[in-house]
Design a protein around this motif. Structure first.
Motif, short mmCIF file in Angstrom:
data_model
loop_
_atom_site.label_atom_id
_atom_site.label_comp_id
_atom_site.label_asym_id
_atom_site.label_seq_id
_atom_site.Cartn_x
_atom_site.Cartn_y
_atom_site.Cartn_z
N SER A 1 30.38 -42.91 -53.71
CA SER A 1 30.37 -44.45 -54.35
C SER A 1 31.09 -45.20 -53.44
CB SER A 1 30.97 -44.39 -55.68
OG SER A 1 32.36 -44.01 -55.53
N PHE B 1 29.10 -49.45 -58.39
CA PHE B 1 28.17 -48.43 -57.85
C PHE B 1 28.72 -47.00 -58.40
CE2 PHE B 1 24.80 -47.13 -55.17
CZ PHE B 1 25.31 -46.24 -54.27
N GLY B 2 29.92 -46.87 -58.78
CA GLY B 2 30.46 -45.71 -59.11
C GLY B 2 29.74 -45.36 -60.48
N LEU C 1 30.73 -37.59 -56.28
CA LEU C 1 30.42 -38.71 -56.62
C LEU C 1 31.30 -39.74 -56.17
CD1 LEU C 1 28.78 -38.22 -60.11
CD2 LEU C 1 27.66 -38.52 -58.06
N PRO C 2 32.69 -39.52 -56.41
CA PRO C 2 33.56 -40.67 -55.99
C PRO C 2 33.45 -40.91 -54.43
CG PRO C 2 34.71 -38.89 -57.10
CD PRO C 2 33.50 -38.51 -57.05
N THR D 1 25.97 -54.92 -63.98
CA THR D 1 26.05 -54.42 -62.67
C THR D 1 24.72 -55.44 -61.73
OG1 THR D 1 26.31 -52.44 -63.53
CG2 THR D 1 26.09 -52.42 -61.30
N THR E 1 37.53 -47.34 -58.40
CA THR E 1 36.58 -46.34 -58.46
C THR E 1 37.31 -44.96 -59.02
OG1 THR E 1 35.72 -47.10 -56.42
CG2 THR E 1 34.83 -45.05 -56.88
N LEU F 1 26.38 -44.33 -60.22
CA LEU F 1 26.19 -42.87 -59.80
C LEU F 1 26.75 -42.24 -61.07
CD1 LEU F 1 27.57 -42.86 -56.09
CD2 LEU F 1 25.49 -42.67 -56.85
N PHE G 1 32.19 -51.67 -55.19
CA PHE G 1 32.49 -50.26 -55.15
C PHE G 1 32.50 -49.53 -56.54
CE2 PHE G 1 35.65 -50.55 -51.43
CZ PHE G 1 34.63 -50.38 -50.52
#
Lengths: 277, 325, 261, 378
Positions: free
Chosen positions: D246, D199-200, D242-243, A250, D315, D203, D196
């Motif tokens: 993100s 990042f999901g 969370l979704p 990432t 995501t 998180l 996206f």
């Protein structure tokens, strides 16, 4: 040229450029300094430790090797898709913008049509149909073939704006043919703009590869940052807290894309005012 | 005689650039204006006209800084006041401005009446409804039957002339003491220019605003518009007098050169050969010794480059040249 | 001795742009003759079609209908045409390509000549062209367009004409972007072209003062038509069309009454 | 009738354009999967009829063929047979030679790919997207109808809210510059360069796995049966957090960058300078700036919806959120072509509808577009 000097003065560009070329150097020369191997070096999902500084994956393979290979493939796809998308887009953009008339309208309609259809959907459909033999190059070609609309639209706007400038009229009464005008009088003005579009296309290439790999339609013949992430997801590394399965990859993707955006934004600051004059 | 509506006392302005350079864009400008007077300011591009405009409105926003001097409107000084104070109490109420290119001075996505109402609401209490009635009356004053159409139109639907007159209407909504017009008609063609100037005269005569500074490089236009004319060169007034004096009997070499370079389609003018002035104005970054026009002056003498030239009374007008004749 | 056949002759020339509702008749039935060695000005406000007419003379636009002849024949081959008919444009800054030196662009102009002179001769003619506009060749050596002022750039355009020495010059608003005091220089060089090279010059301008001073004959254009033509004094003193009358009346002149206050 | 009110003409014109685009999309949606070396449908047919008796296998195959419009049908829907007698070589063990024997198996006539296309278009327009392989005999449409509300519930508010917040912050950064901009800009740029879905994952890892504040997976707690009860909605909200973030944070970052550069450009325009010279209130000038810089941002939003929704789908996969994303993932994993085609068609349709709406909004918001119509069309 004077403009390149201002560019080098802007901190954003320097950071972005050094970050990006840093990753390229790592990708190219890392195998010389680090024995990249795909065979088992430790237990399944062994935590980072001796012998495997960034831990191992679900097959016990060394993550550093995977990341190096992944980085190379992602950059390869990024550049391949970027070159195709920018080349196709620029050619259509310049030709349409300069020629004007119905050719321009036709090309413009084509661009506006394909820009609305989500390239991600096209990507899925094509990759799904190449059941076996989905190689990295094929994915790069597909991404390039679906994202040219962005560059076509941007370059066309610039080249049609340039068409009415007096130096084009002067070039014509100097006896320059259409080709000479395109190369000597349109392209130099667009070069900086095309380069900025190219930078964004590389970023979109890398991101698209990661996306397509994340849904299981990634390249079958090699590792890539997307494939690494997908493996981490499908093997439940996320749930088991195996952070080294996805965090390094990432960070790498984000860093490359961030560097590219930095370069693009800093260039926009330097080149745009002049272009608009 | 009523005390002066607008006083400028030895005003000097400079720019502080990022590299610490100090550019003296305006040096030692002084003048007074009475009710109903129009002062024309003429000069080449880059002589400091636009910088002076910001100074006269009290808009000292970095990199522009006041070096010295004072600007008073109706006795009230504009110096060292906060931008908010200037915005609330001075702009549009005391001093107003008509910008150069009117064709994109109006917000393209907003109707003329809404922009006008924004001005009233920004400066006076009371609801927008009352503001609309008030500006409706004012626009009828100079647009007549056309007022309704123009007020409800978007700028893109108006001609260049209509846009410029709307801008003038908006800038003078609150009956300012002083209106500064920066090349208001340079982009218009001749017939539209005449209509716009006629409107300015009508507003002035009706007392909608008290006095005007009209900035342009076209001296023939100033001849008909301004009562007095000041010729500006490299940030300084080099000559100031009545319009007739400046146009028909210029004394400062630079004014003579400007008049000489003019071309007019009047009988008998065909034989008069226009004379160009070589070179370009000096850069204002370094301090300049002696007369700033010396390098380009056809009658310059060695002394011109040493001693500083002061504005002095000569042939009943102000001239900044010891050897004018 | 200038030749008999007129340099330019137009018979009901029309040029339109767009179609249907958005049809614009830029040039709407224009007829005139311009003799060899003559200086003619085309004067009109913005949007009167004078620039389109200039581009028709330059062979960049073809007339939609009517007949436009250069030395008695239609303009068929653009390159031949530009061999003899050249131009000076309005905005000096956008006239030159910022990526090539000025000298290179002046030399590039010779690319149009059929019998292309030798390299050394081109250099000499470029130097001669620069000197003709009071610019020493070493001053612009290796310089790029953005390193010069507007006035100097306009002179470069004229240096190109002095170097090329075409038969005809179309000057499209040559002085409108230039400061008043430099404007006189530009006019001197243009007059020099007529005196020294007996060049036919067509001026396109909105500034009637300029037209009055430089030209042998004047055309007043309005909405694509020529509404008045004649020597400067005829047009100024005895204007026939109401458009010219209003145009002259609207121009602020020093000695003339303008707006009664 | 249309000439008088141009706005109606503008809407019809745009509608016509998007219909054309939709048709092209449907064509693409049909031909692309058949692009590859083997026709996907054939592979599946072979696989799905394995292990069945010849008779049952043929029946199933024919029902599939009918499902996917691969065979010609007569008026009332049964398969047209190829009645020409053909001989087939059969190895006759007794005569140790291959003997030709009349072929008893009467094959259905294959429809040409063009016919298949027309039937496909007819079926999709009538809403019948065929049956899913994986969840046979469930109709593709049923699966989609179940999944779409979840996707819209997640993506619509995130994109709209993210767009608004991003643009407001961007406009402020452009107007204020100074400290706010110097801090805000690099952060927004960094955030906007994270994909996206990646990042999901971050998180989920941090907030769900390490801190355990939020659930890592699913649209709602497994044990609850979806109903209009307060408890169910509570769980849905709990899983939504969370979704939502993100996608929302990254989207807001991207829009802020775009708006900031548009804002800086607008600040340089003559009408903003004039508004300031007039002494118009600063808040009003900021509204001028935002309103005009917003228009190109809206076009930007419309054009990037495709990629945005694509990313958001992934995501959903990270969070195994019961939306179109999961439907797509399982379809891909099981080569369920009708499902893939169905989901992609729905996604494209949603994107086209969104673009159409934004186009119309711009038409109303930007008088220059409307004015262009009154003066004889743009």
């Amino acid at each position: 040229m004077k403009l390149l000097k201002n560019l080098l003065k802007s901190p954003m560009f320097v950071i972005g450029a050094s970050l990006f070329f840093g990753t390229i150097l790592v990708a190219l020369f890392a195998p010389l300094f680090y024995s990249v191997t795909l065979d088992r070096v430790g237990e399944q999902y062994a935590a980072p430790g001796a012998g495997h500084l960034l831990g191992t994956d679900n097959l016990g393979r060394d993550y550093i090797s995977l990341l190096i290979m992944g980085l190379r493939s992602s950059l390869y796809v990024g550049f391949l898709a970027g070159i195709i998308a920018t080349a196709v887009g620029t050619l259509l953009g310049i030709y349409g913008g300069f020629k004007g008339g119905w050719i321009d309208d036709l090309l413009n309609m084509l661009t506006n049509l394909f820009i609305v259809i989500p390239s991600f959907v096209v990507l899925i459909l094509i990759s799904a149909s190449f059941k076996d033999g989905r190689s990295l190059t094929l994915i790069g070609l597909i991404i390039g073939a679906t994202t040219w609309t962005w560059s076509a639209r941007a370059v066309r706007a610039q080249s049609s704006a340039l068409k009415s400038r007096d130096h084009i009229w002067l070039a014509r009464i100097n006896g320059d043919g259409t080709l000479a005008i395109l190369v000597k009088h349109i392209l130099p003005y667009l070069l900086s703009y095309v380069f900025m579009v190219f930078i964004l296309q590389i970023a979109s290439g890398i991101l698209s590869e990661a996306a397509i790999s994340m849904i299981g339609l990634g390249p079958l013949d090699t590792q890539s940052l997307g494939v690494i992430l997908n493996d981490a997801k499908s093997n439940g590394a996320l749930g088991d807290g195996v952070w080294w399965a996805f965090i390094p990859s990432t960070v790498l993707i984000t860093m490359i894309v961030f560097a590219l955006y930095l370069i693009n934004t800093s260039m926009e600051g330097v080149f745009n005012p002049r272009l608009r004059k | 005689m009523s005390e002066p509506t607008f006083e400028v006392d030895h005003l000097s302005l400079h720019y502080l650039t990022r590299f610490g350079e100090k550019i003296h864009a305006v040096t030692d400008v002084s003048f007074e204006m009475k009710q109903g007077e129009i002062l024309g300011i003429a000069g080449e591009s880059g002589c400091g006209k636009s910088t002076l405009v910001n100074g006269l409105m009290g808009l000292f926003i970095p990199p522009l800084h006041p070096t010295s001097g004072d600007v008073k409107v109706g006795g009230e000084s504009l110096m060292n006041r906060t931008p908010q104070d200037i915005r609330e109490h001075v702009l549009s109420r005391k001093v107003s401005m008509i910008p150069q290119g009117a064709f994109n001075a109006l917000n393209p996505t907003r109707k003329v009446k809404d922009i006008a109402a924004d001005v009233i609401v920004a400066h006076e209490k009371g609801d927008r409804k009352k503001a609309y009635d008030r500006l409706g009356e004012r626009f009828e004053l100079f647009f007549g039957a056309e007022a309704k159409r123009i007020l409800n139109a978007y700028p893109v639907q108006l001609t260049a002339g209509e846009r410029q007159r709307s801008v003038i209407g908006i800038s003078t909504l609150l009956n300012p003491e002083m209106v500064i017009a920066d090349e208001p008609t340079s982009a218009l063609d001749v017939s539209t220019q005449k209509i716009v100037i006629k409107m300015i005269f009508d507003l002035l005569d009706a007392g909608i605003f008290k006095s005007m500074i009209f900035i342009t490089h076209e001296l023939p236009l100033l001849r008909h518009v301004a009562d007095n004319i000041a010729i500006m060169y490299a940030g300084e007034f080099v000559e100031k007098g009545t319009a007739e004096q400046i146009v028909f009997s210029p004394k400062h070499p630079y004014t003579k050169a400007l008049m000489g370079a003019m071309l007019s389609a009047e009988p008998g003018q065909k034989s008069r050969k226009p004379v160009a002035i070589e070179g370009a104005p000096p850069s204002l970054a370094e301090a300049i010794v002696g007369c700033r026009f010396a390098a380009r002056c056809p009658v310059a003498r060695p002394e011109c480059r040493q001693n500083k030239q002061e504005l002095r009374m000569f042939a009943d007008r102000l001239v900044r040249c010891d050897y004018a004749e | 001795m200038p030749s008999e056949t007129p340099i330019f002759s137009a018979r009901d020339v029309v040029r339109v742009f767009g179609s249907g509702k958005k049809l614009v008749r830029a040039v709407d039935g224009v007829s005139f003759d311009i003799a060899d060695g003559e200086i003619v000005s085309i004067v009109g406000g913005s949007g009167c079609g004078k620039s389109v007419l200039a581009k028709i003379m330059l062979g960049l636009y073809k007339p939609t209908s009517g007949q436009f002849l250069y030395e008695g024949h239609e303009i068929t081959d653009q390159r031949d045409h530009w061999n003899e008919v050249q131009a000076v444009f309005q905005d000096p800054f956008s006239c030159f390509n910022q990526f090539f030196t000025i000298r290179a662009q002046l030399k590039a102009a010779f690319h149009i000549l059929k019998d292309k002179p030798s390299k050394s001769e081109i250099d000499d003619r470029v130097d001669a062209g620069l000197l003709a506009v009071n610019v020493a060749p070493k001053d612009i050596e290796g310089k790029y367009p953005f390193e010069l002022s507007g006035g100097q750039m306009q002179r470069m355009l004229l240096a190109r004409i002095f170097a090329l020495r075409p038969k005809v010059l179309i000057a499209d608003e040559p002085t409108s972007m230039v400061d008043a005091c430099v404007r006189a220089n530009i006019l001197d060089y243009l007059m020099k072209l007529k005196v020294e090279l007996s060049m036919t010059i067509v001026f396109v301008t909105h500034d009637i003062g300029l037209a009055y001073y430089v030209s042998d004959r004047l055309f007043i254009m309005h909405e694509g038509k020529i509404v008045d033509a004649g020597t400067p004094d005829d047009v100024i003193l005895k204007p026939t069309s109401p458009v010219t009358v209003r145009l002259l009346d609207d121009i602020p002149e020093i000695h003339k009454e303008w707006i009664k206050r | 009738m249309l000439k008088q009110h141009p706005t109606a003409r503008f809407i019809l014109q745009r509608a016509g354009w998007y219909l054309l685009t939709f048709l092209v999309a449907v064509t693409i949606n049909f031909f692309l999967p058949r692009l590859g070396t083997s026709n996907p449908v054939d592979i599946i047919l072979a696989k799905s009829t394995g292990g069945l008796s010849a008779q049952a296998a043929r029946e199933k195959e024919e029902s599939y063929l009918k499902e996917f419009g691969l065979v010609k049908l007569d008026g009332h829907g049964n398969i047209l047979r190829d009645t020409t007698i053909r001989t087939v070589k059969v190895w006759d063990a007794a005569k140790q030679a291959s003997v030709s024997k009349p072929d008893t198996l009467i094959k259905p006539i294959k429809a040409s790919s063009l016919d298949q296309f027309f039937t496909y278009v007819k079926m999709s327009l009538s809403g019948d997207l065929g049956t899913s392989f994986q969840k046979y005999p469930k109709k593709v449409l049923d699966v989609i109808v179940q999944a779409v509300p979840w996707t819209i519930a997640l993506q619509l508010p995130t994109i709209v809210f993210g767009w608004i917040v991003g643009n407001v912050l961007g406009a402020l950064a452009a107007y204020r510059r100074g400290m706010f901009d110097r801090v805000f800009f690099p952060v927004a740029l960094l955030v906007s360069s994270i994909p996206f879905f990646v990042f999901g994952m971050l998180l989920v890892y941090y907030f769900a796995v390490v801190l355990g504040w939020f659930p890592a997976m699913g649209g709602y707690a497994d044990e609850i049966i979806p109903s209009f009860s307060f408890e169910f909605f509570g769980s849905v909200a709990y899983h939504y957090v969370l979704p939502f973030f993100s996608i929302f944070l990254i989207l807001a970052g991207g829009q802020a960058i775009g708006m900031r550069s548009m804002g800086i450009y607008e600040l340089g325009t003559d009408y903003i300078k004039y508004a300031k010279w007039l002494g118009i209130k600063e808040s009003r000038v900021l509204i001028y700036l935002f309103r005009n810089a917003m228009l190109p941002q809206l076009t930007g939003l419309a054009l990037s919806l495709g990629t945005m929704i694509g990313g958001a789908l992934i995501t959903e996969m990270i969070f195994s959120y019961p939306g179109l994303g999961m439907a797509m993932l399982s379809a891909i994993q099981n080569n369920d072509y009708p499902m893939i085609q169905g989901v992609t068609l729905i996604i494209t349709t949603c994107v086209l509808i969104a673009n159409f709406t934004v186009d119309i909004m711009i038409g109303f918001l930007d008088p220059r577009v409307k004015a262009g119509l009154q003066m004889g069309g743009n």
